[in-house]
Design an enzyme around this catalytic site. Structure first.
Site, PDB file in Angstrom:
ATOM      1  N   ASP A 171      18.540  -3.423  -7.154  1.00  0.00           N
ATOM      2  CA  ASP A 171      17.458  -4.289  -7.621  1.00  0.00           C
ATOM      3  C   ASP A 171      16.668  -4.737  -6.392  1.00  0.00           C
ATOM      4  O   ASP A 171      17.236  -5.352  -5.486  1.00  0.00           O
ATOM      5  CB  ASP A 171      18.004  -5.507  -8.367  1.00  0.00           C
ATOM      6  CG  ASP A 171      16.914  -6.274  -9.100  1.00  0.00           C
ATOM      7  OD1 ASP A 171      15.966  -6.736  -8.421  1.00  0.00           O
ATOM      8  OD2 ASP A 171      16.987  -6.401 -10.322  1.00  0.00           O
ATOM      9  N   ARG A 233      14.426   1.316 -21.769  1.00  0.00           N
ATOM     10  CA  ARG A 233      13.165   1.869 -22.238  1.00  0.00           C
ATOM     11  C   ARG A 233      13.211   3.390 -22.167  1.00  0.00           C
ATOM     12  O   ARG A 233      13.641   3.967 -21.171  1.00  0.00           O
ATOM     13  CB  ARG A 233      11.974   1.348 -21.399  1.00  0.00           C
ATOM     14  CG  ARG A 233      11.552  -0.068 -21.762  1.00  0.00           C
ATOM     15  CD  ARG A 233      10.899  -0.101 -23.141  1.00  0.00           C
ATOM     16  NE  ARG A 233      10.601  -1.441 -23.617  1.00  0.00           N
ATOM     17  CZ  ARG A 233      11.387  -2.144 -24.421  1.00  0.00           C
ATOM     18  NH1 ARG A 233      12.554  -1.660 -24.797  1.00  0.00           N
ATOM     19  NH2 ARG A 233      11.019  -3.336 -24.848  1.00  0.00           N
ATOM     20  N   GLU A 262       8.851   6.378 -30.249  1.00  0.00           N
ATOM     21  CA  GLU A 262       9.662   5.865 -31.355  1.00  0.00           C
ATOM     22  C   GLU A 262       8.788   5.583 -32.570  1.00  0.00           C
ATOM     23  O   GLU A 262       7.633   5.180 -32.412  1.00  0.00           O
ATOM     24  CB  GLU A 262      10.400   4.593 -30.913  1.00  0.00           C
ATOM     25  CG  GLU A 262      11.388   4.825 -29.774  1.00  0.00           C
ATOM     26  CD  GLU A 262      12.159   3.563 -29.392  1.00  0.00           C
ATOM     27  OE1 GLU A 262      12.001   2.529 -30.078  1.00  0.00           O
ATOM     28  OE2 GLU A 262      12.911   3.597 -28.415  1.00  0.00           O
ATOM     29  N   HIS A 280      17.521   2.526 -31.408  1.00  0.00           N
ATOM     30  CA  HIS A 280      17.030   1.287 -30.788  1.00  0.00           C
ATOM     31  C   HIS A 280      17.670   0.057 -31.432  1.00  0.00           C
ATOM     32  O   HIS A 280      17.005  -0.809 -32.007  1.00  0.00           O
ATOM     33  CB  HIS A 280      15.506   1.204 -30.884  1.00  0.00           C
ATOM     34  CG  HIS A 280      14.908   0.336 -29.817  1.00  0.00           C
ATOM     35  ND1 HIS A 280      13.648   0.537 -29.294  1.00  0.00           N
ATOM     36  CD2 HIS A 280      15.399  -0.759 -29.153  1.00  0.00           C
ATOM     37  CE1 HIS A 280      13.388  -0.386 -28.371  1.00  0.00           C
ATOM     38  NE2 HIS A 280      14.446  -1.168 -28.274  1.00  0.00           N
TER      39      HIS A 280
END
Length: 538
Positions: A171, A233, A262, A280
């Site tokens: 990160d 994602r 999607e 999802h």
């Protein structure tokens, strides 16, 4: 009375909270698209959506009413944020509402993939008892790579640690010390962890940097037999590369909950050995749906009734206390922007704001925005506000930089604005007397104290006797009364600058007459808000 449009199905607890909200009305209209959606957005002050509706540039363009959109969930990929920013629409999300549900789902997919849960169950449905065929692997003692150590990434790491997994993380905004305190070994690049990980999970937004983060090049160096999970994602993993990785045996498994497009009912990954996929479902728990709905309603009603901005993805967070504590200087910054525009009506190339004294220690983002509004609103009117002003400056190639200086100087707090054009520049300093009396204290290096309100005549001149009397005579002949006067000079008999606050309009021929006086070098009229008048958006 503010009105709210609910664009997607929302948990009943959220609707109940809207119903109980004092001073707010709402309507539910789901399934809107195209012109119907565009028209509806222009009827309401705020909107709440999930991932179903698509707020694209074409439905946002030209909107003059909508002030805020709240996504009941984390991802805002279905909302075009640049278009909302330009339209002055705050975009907020509910980052905490589905943290636990998504983290649990990532762990569930990891375990289901490791133990072949889906195909084993399918074999039972088909009447087979294939224990040997579905040999799995345990996760304890394995290394999990976590890309993105925000709320969800940390929640996944915490649960993986409880499963006795070793953790490696990436990160760019986390320090190594903080990661260490979480039991995570931090690496400098994603590629650094790939040769070491048995499992890899991603928890980042989909951006130009993260799109295709794992593709053929990464699969060349990843540890053989690695298993990949994505509950963030679609598009972060290159799905075609994943197919090739599975076919070659480089990857032992893939678990996906999200897809580039999607809804997704066809994928080359579906049905491949080692693959488990869900539609999802990361946030699809009763608890998460309730929490994000309630949080979304709370965010939007607070914004519409108090101006509080929290969890915004295209604007600085603001709360009523911050606005109240800086209200006087928000007014000062806005008036300085108006004054700078009046002195440089075209061709502004860059702006620098310097905050001094106590103001230097405050969060000045809102002051930057207020200055930008003042600079642009004469040309753009109601199109510009605190949310989109800095973005509009950037679109026009105007650079805005800020500096701070903790020393107080002549005042406890002050702000200086340097505005540069292609041929000239102006420097303006202002402070606040008491709680609501903005004062201009420096202009182009000349110190003075002028009221920062109403109609101003700003003129440069030679410091000679009778100049103020001559200007007063001209204004008297045109029926204009002088309310206040301030003069700054570099030395007696040298160059000077004057600021007159006058009542009413200065006619063009009156201004020409002032410019025609022998000692006058230049003269300009600048109109600022009247004393005590705050911007409508404040």
């Amino acid at each position: 009375m503010p009105s709210v449009l609910v664009l997607d199905d929302l948990a009943q607890e959220g609707l109940d909270k809207l119903e109980a909200a004092s001073g707010v009305t709402y309507e539910v209209r789901t399934g809107l698209k195209g012109e119907q959606l565009k028209a509806a957005l222009n009827e309401f002050d705020g909107a709440i959506c999930r991932s179903g509706v698509k707020l694209t540039p074409d439905v946002i363009e030209g909107n003059t009413r909508l002030k805020a959109v709240v996504r009941a969930g984390v991802g805002t990929d279905n909302i075009d944020k640049p278009s909302c920013t330009r339209a002055g629409i705050v975009v907020m999300n509910t980052p905490a509402g589905n943290t636990i549900s998504t983290a649990e789902h990532a762990i569930a997919l990891m375990l289901a993939m490791s133990r072949n849960v889906a195909p084993a169950y399918q074999s039972l449905i088909e009447g087979r008892w294939d224990r040997k065929k579905f040999m799995g692997t345990q996760v304890a003692g394995k290394t999990l790579g976590v890309v993105g150590l925000g709320r969800i990434g940390q929640a996944v790491a915490s649960r993986a640690r409880a499963l006795e997994m070793d953790l490696v993380g990436y990160d760019p905004f986390m320090s190594a010390d903080h990661a260490k305190s979480l039991g995570i070994e931090l690496v400098e690049k994603v590629d650094d962890m790939l040769p070491r990980v048995d499992y890899l999970t991603v928890h980042t937004p989909l951006t130009d940097e993260t799109r295709g983060m794992i593709s053929d090049a990464q699969l060349e160096v990843i540890k053989p037999g690695a298993r990949l999970i994505n509950c963030a994602r679609g598009g972060i993993y290159d799905e075609a590369a994943l197919v090739r990785g599975l076919e070659s045996g480089k990857l032992a498994g893939v678990a996906l909950d999200v897809y580039p497009d999607e809804p997704c009912t066809e994928s080359p990954l579906f049905g491949m050995p080692g693959v488990v996929c869900t539609p999802h479902l990361g946030a699809s728990t009763e608890e998460a749906q309730t929490q994000v709905a309630v949080e979304a309603v709370e965010l939007l009603t607070a914004f519409l009734t108090t101006g509080a901005i929290r969890c915004a993805v295209n604007a600085a967070a603001l709360d009523p206390k911050t606005i109240a504590s800086l209200k006087g200087y928000i007014n000062v910054a806005h008036r300085l922007g108006c004054l700078a525009e009046g002195l440089t009506p075209s061709g502004v190339g860059s702006c620098r704001i310097i905050y001094r004294g106590e103001l230097a220690g405050r969060d000045t983002k809102i002051l930057n925005a207020a200055f930008a509004v003042g600079l642009l609103e004469h040309a753009m009117g109601d199109e510009v506000n605190l949310i989109n002003a800095e973005s509009l400056l950037t679109e026009r190639g105007i650079q805005l930089v800020t500096e701070t200086a903790s020393q107080q100087g002549a005042f406890r707090s002050s702000m200086t604005v340097d505005v540069a054009t292609g041929e000239a520049s102006h420097s303006l300093s202002a402070t606040l007397l008491g709680e609501d009396m903005p004062r201009l204290v420096q202009i182009d290096g000349y110190r003075l104290e002028a009221f920062l309100d109403g109609c101003l005549i700003i003129f440069t001149h030679k410091d000679v006797p009778g100049i103020i009397g001559s200007i007063g005579t001209v204004l008297g002949q045109h029926g204009v009364n002088i309310a206040q006067m301030a003069v700054g000079r570099n030395k007696p008999g040298g160059d000077a600058i004057g600021v007159l606050n006058v009542d009413g309009e200065v006619p063009a021929d009156g201004l020409d007459a002032i410019r025609g006086l022998e000692a006058i070098s230049s003269a300009r009229v600048v109109k600022l808000p009247a004393a005590g008048v705050m911007p409508a958006w404040l």
